[in-house]
Design a protein around this motif. Sequence first.
Motif, PDB file in Angstrom:
ATOM      1  N   GLU A 474      13.733   9.028  43.810  1.00 28.29           N
ATOM      2  CA  GLU A 474      14.289   9.341  45.204  1.00 28.29           C
ATOM      3  C   GLU A 474      15.625   8.203  45.571  1.00 28.29           C
ATOM      4  O   GLU A 474      16.594   8.596  46.399  1.00 28.29           O
ATOM      5  CB  GLU A 474      13.450   9.056  46.453  1.00 28.29           C
ATOM      6  N   GLU A 475      15.571   7.287  44.759  1.00 26.58           N
ATOM      7  CA  GLU A 475      16.917   6.364  44.599  1.00 26.58           C
ATOM      8  C   GLU A 475      16.467   5.424  43.373  1.00 26.58           C
ATOM      9  O   GLU A 475      15.658   5.370  42.695  1.00 26.58           O
ATOM     10  CB  GLU A 475      16.961   5.431  45.906  1.00 26.58           C
ATOM     11  N   ASP A 476      17.713   5.169  42.905  1.00 24.82           N
ATOM     12  CA  ASP A 476      17.773   4.391  41.670  1.00 24.82           C
ATOM     13  C   ASP A 476      16.792   2.898  41.762  1.00 24.82           C
ATOM     14  O   ASP A 476      16.959   2.425  43.128  1.00 24.82           O
ATOM     15  CB  ASP A 476      19.157   3.962  41.021  1.00 24.82           C
ATOM     16  N   ARG A 477      16.209   2.542  40.688  1.00 23.75           N
ATOM     17  CA  ARG A 477      15.260   1.496  41.081  1.00 23.75           C
ATOM     18  C   ARG A 477      14.831   0.961  39.483  1.00 23.75           C
ATOM     19  O   ARG A 477      15.292   1.495  38.668  1.00 23.75           O
ATOM     20  CB  ARG A 477      13.954   1.849  41.935  1.00 23.75           C
ATOM     21  N   ILE A 478      14.277   0.006  39.456  1.00 25.49           N
ATOM     22  CA  ILE A 478      13.902  -0.555  38.164  1.00 25.49           C
ATOM     23  C   ILE A 478      12.567   0.264  37.827  1.00 25.49           C
ATOM     24  O   ILE A 478      11.488   0.207  38.232  1.00 25.49           O
ATOM     25  CB  ILE A 478      13.349  -2.151  38.128  1.00 25.49           C
ATOM     26  N   PHE A 479      12.742   0.894  36.710  1.00 28.05           N
ATOM     27  CA  PHE A 479      11.680   2.027  36.153  1.00 28.05           C
ATOM     28  C   PHE A 479      10.723   1.309  35.401  1.00 28.05           C
ATOM     29  O   PHE A 479       9.780   2.235  35.008  1.00 28.05           O
ATOM     30  CB  PHE A 479      12.434   3.097  35.516  1.00 28.05           C
ATOM     31  N   THR A 480      10.972   0.466  34.659  1.00 26.33           N
ATOM     32  CA  THR A 480       9.872  -0.304  33.659  1.00 26.33           C
ATOM     33  C   THR A 480       8.633  -0.352  34.274  1.00 26.33           C
ATOM     34  O   THR A 480       7.491   0.116  33.662  1.00 26.33           O
ATOM     35  CB  THR A 480      10.496  -1.630  33.049  1.00 26.33           C
ATOM     36  N   PRO A 481       8.289  -0.823  35.648  1.00 24.10           N
ATOM     37  CA  PRO A 481       6.963  -1.006  35.921  1.00 24.10           C
ATOM     38  C   PRO A 481       6.093   0.385  36.095  1.00 24.10           C
ATOM     39  O   PRO A 481       5.313   0.670  36.102  1.00 24.10           O
ATOM     40  CB  PRO A 481       7.160  -1.642  37.425  1.00 24.10           C
ATOM     41  N   ASP A 482       7.274   1.426  36.488  1.00 26.45           N
ATOM     42  CA  ASP A 482       6.681   2.693  36.825  1.00 26.45           C
ATOM     43  C   ASP A 482       6.233   3.249  35.341  1.00 26.45           C
ATOM     44  O   ASP A 482       5.189   4.038  35.310  1.00 26.45           O
ATOM     45  CB  ASP A 482       7.755   3.769  37.094  1.00 26.45           C
ATOM     46  N   ILE A 483       6.958   3.237  34.283  1.00 25.97           N
ATOM     47  CA  ILE A 483       6.487   3.405  32.746  1.00 25.97           C
ATOM     48  C   ILE A 483       5.274   2.797  32.639  1.00 25.97           C
ATOM     49  O   ILE A 483       4.245   3.442  31.966  1.00 25.97           O
ATOM     50  CB  ILE A 483       7.771   3.086  31.919  1.00 25.97           C
ATOM     51  N   GLU A 484       5.151   1.562  32.877  1.00 23.72           N
ATOM     52  CA  GLU A 484       4.042   0.783  32.422  1.00 23.72           C
ATOM     53  C   GLU A 484       2.697   1.403  33.385  1.00 23.72           C
ATOM     54  O   GLU A 484       1.702   1.539  32.577  1.00 23.72           O
ATOM     55  CB  GLU A 484       4.101  -0.661  32.805  1.00 23.72           C
ATOM     56  N   LYS A 485       2.789   1.478  34.494  1.00 24.30           N
ATOM     57  CA  LYS A 485       1.745   2.087  35.155  1.00 24.30           C
ATOM     58  C   LYS A 485       1.321   3.509  34.943  1.00 24.30           C
ATOM     59  O   LYS A 485       0.064   3.809  34.803  1.00 24.30           O
ATOM     60  CB  LYS A 485       2.229   2.243  36.774  1.00 24.30           C
ATOM     61  N   LEU A 486       2.282   4.466  34.509  1.00 26.68           N
ATOM     62  CA  LEU A 486       1.985   5.666  34.165  1.00 26.68           C
ATOM     63  C   LEU A 486       1.515   5.502  32.886  1.00 26.68           C
ATOM     64  O   LEU A 486       0.632   6.467  32.393  1.00 26.68           O
ATOM     65  CB  LEU A 486       3.253   6.789  34.269  1.00 26.68           C
ATOM     66  N   ALA A 487       2.031   4.907  31.720  1.00 26.22           N
ATOM     67  CA  ALA A 487       1.372   4.748  30.522  1.00 26.22           C
ATOM     68  C   ALA A 487      -0.292   4.326  30.362  1.00 26.22           C
ATOM     69  O   ALA A 487      -1.100   4.757  29.960  1.00 26.22           O
ATOM     70  CB  ALA A 487       2.071   3.707  29.522  1.00 26.22           C
ATOM     71  N   GLN A 488      -0.495   3.342  31.433  1.00 28.17           N
ATOM     72  CA  GLN A 488      -1.789   2.892  31.497  1.00 28.17           C
ATOM     73  C   GLN A 488      -2.649   4.221  32.354  1.00 28.17           C
ATOM     74  O   GLN A 488      -3.899   4.325  31.786  1.00 28.17           O
ATOM     75  CB  GLN A 488      -1.981   1.821  32.570  1.00 28.17           C
ATOM     76  N   PHE A 489      -2.291   4.948  33.097  1.00 31.61           N
ATOM     77  CA  PHE A 489      -2.853   6.111  33.724  1.00 31.61           C
ATOM     78  C   PHE A 489      -3.154   7.215  32.593  1.00 31.61           C
ATOM     79  O   PHE A 489      -4.150   7.831  32.550  1.00 31.61           O
ATOM     80  CB  PHE A 489      -1.885   6.815  34.639  1.00 31.61           C
TER      81      PHE A 489
END
Length: 491
Positions: A474-489
């Motif tokens: 919805e807006e630019d942000r630091i995406f690394t934490p998102d990738i890590e959370k989704l990878a864990q999922f």
Amino acid sequence: MIELTGSSLNLAQMNDIIYKEIGVSLNDEALERVNKSRAAVEKIVSEDRTVYGINTGFGKFSDVKIDEKDTKALQLHLIRSHSCGVGEAFPENVSRAMVVLRLNALLKGFSGIRAEVLERFAYMVNNRIHPVIPQQGSLGASGDLAPLSHLALVLLGEGFVWQDGLHVLAATIWNEHGMSPIVLEAKEGLALINGTQAMTAQGVVNYLEAESLAYASEWVAAMTMEALYGITDAFHPAIHEARGYPEQVDVAARMLDWLKGSRLTTIQGEKRVQDAYSIRCIPQVHGASWQVLGYVKEKLEIEMNAATDNPLIFDDGDTVVSGGNFHGQPIAFAMDFLKLGVAELASISERRIERLVNPQLNEGLPPFLSPEPGLQSGAMILQYSAASLVSENKTLAHPASVDSIPSSGNQEDHVSMGTIGARHAHAIIKNARNVLAIEALCALTGCSIRGAEQMAPKTRVKFDQLLEIVRPIEEDRIFTPDIEKLAQFLV
């Protein structure tokens, strides 16, 4: 408790032991075989018969006769001298798997080891005493000598074990448990380290993770299809039955099941006649990866129950034969094959990511899924990261099994490098998981823009689960934490 017999362990049980921390018990008949085999070794020692590894040196030293009084020292020197692994330690789940697999192999009763040693292994599993084992240093023939020596060190009260993520001296742990270290008898050191359990343990973890990821890749791809108005006709059962690969048929059926009831997918001719290959060929490509997984599963379940020691003892000690069951070539090939199968799941996923972000390909979604194209970059560099991981996988996928370097004075002149293959396979799985995490984030954003209320019931469940973890772009942000959370999922 899962009863170990030496011949019946399967991957489903290993999953329970590794991830659910189910304990193990030892089959009584197997222990009888172990005791008979041990009696045979003791007879050989008492009769002063010359048998490799019992009263001889090892490798190029196999022609050196060892006095009976030195047979215990021989085994201790073996374990210490071979404990020369380097690099980061195997993850704790791989260490746990290694202990179980070595225990199961020795229960076959061909190795001449005492039941007392195997009971200590079972105690280690049931009390989460997991050796710290360096990943590098195995050639994958003569067994995983260096890794398994570090495993054996713990029995001796030397080396380290895992405790709350830290490395603790094994002697300290045995003291805490009120137990004494094991003192090795004739042949026992060799029995502990001649085997393929390092590559097989990593292989088991690889397979379990890859299987889970392969299933996840299908619902992620289904969400991407909805975000791109994908054509479901390509999954018609007749197409896949006409080719005949069961795995392809199964993937197509699962894709239709995920997308059943969707108001975002289309039929051929509604928006376009056909989709690009990364959409249309999901059953063919993912199905081929499932064929790889089937092959790997078969080889692992054989190896998990294999006698990989040398020499092996038969006929109550009347037949003691030196052979090469420790050679890791079957698992080396399987791990190299697994690398290809998982790398392709990532490769086709990255192409779907490109279709989601490329304004020339994404069916009217915002360029790079940006909320403000130009001012905000959106998912532009997410695709870069995915492309980088896919490219890295191409180098990791180079087969380890085609390499061989002679060792032990050219006595051991052909080796498998299977443990390297297994380690690289795990790196590819990790990279592929991150690629699919990026696709999931992009698909989540695309479906959010299209309207989640129009999604298929099953993919909508996944959409809602993802929303509990990350937000759409919805807006630019630091995406690394998102990738890590989704990878864990996706694990």
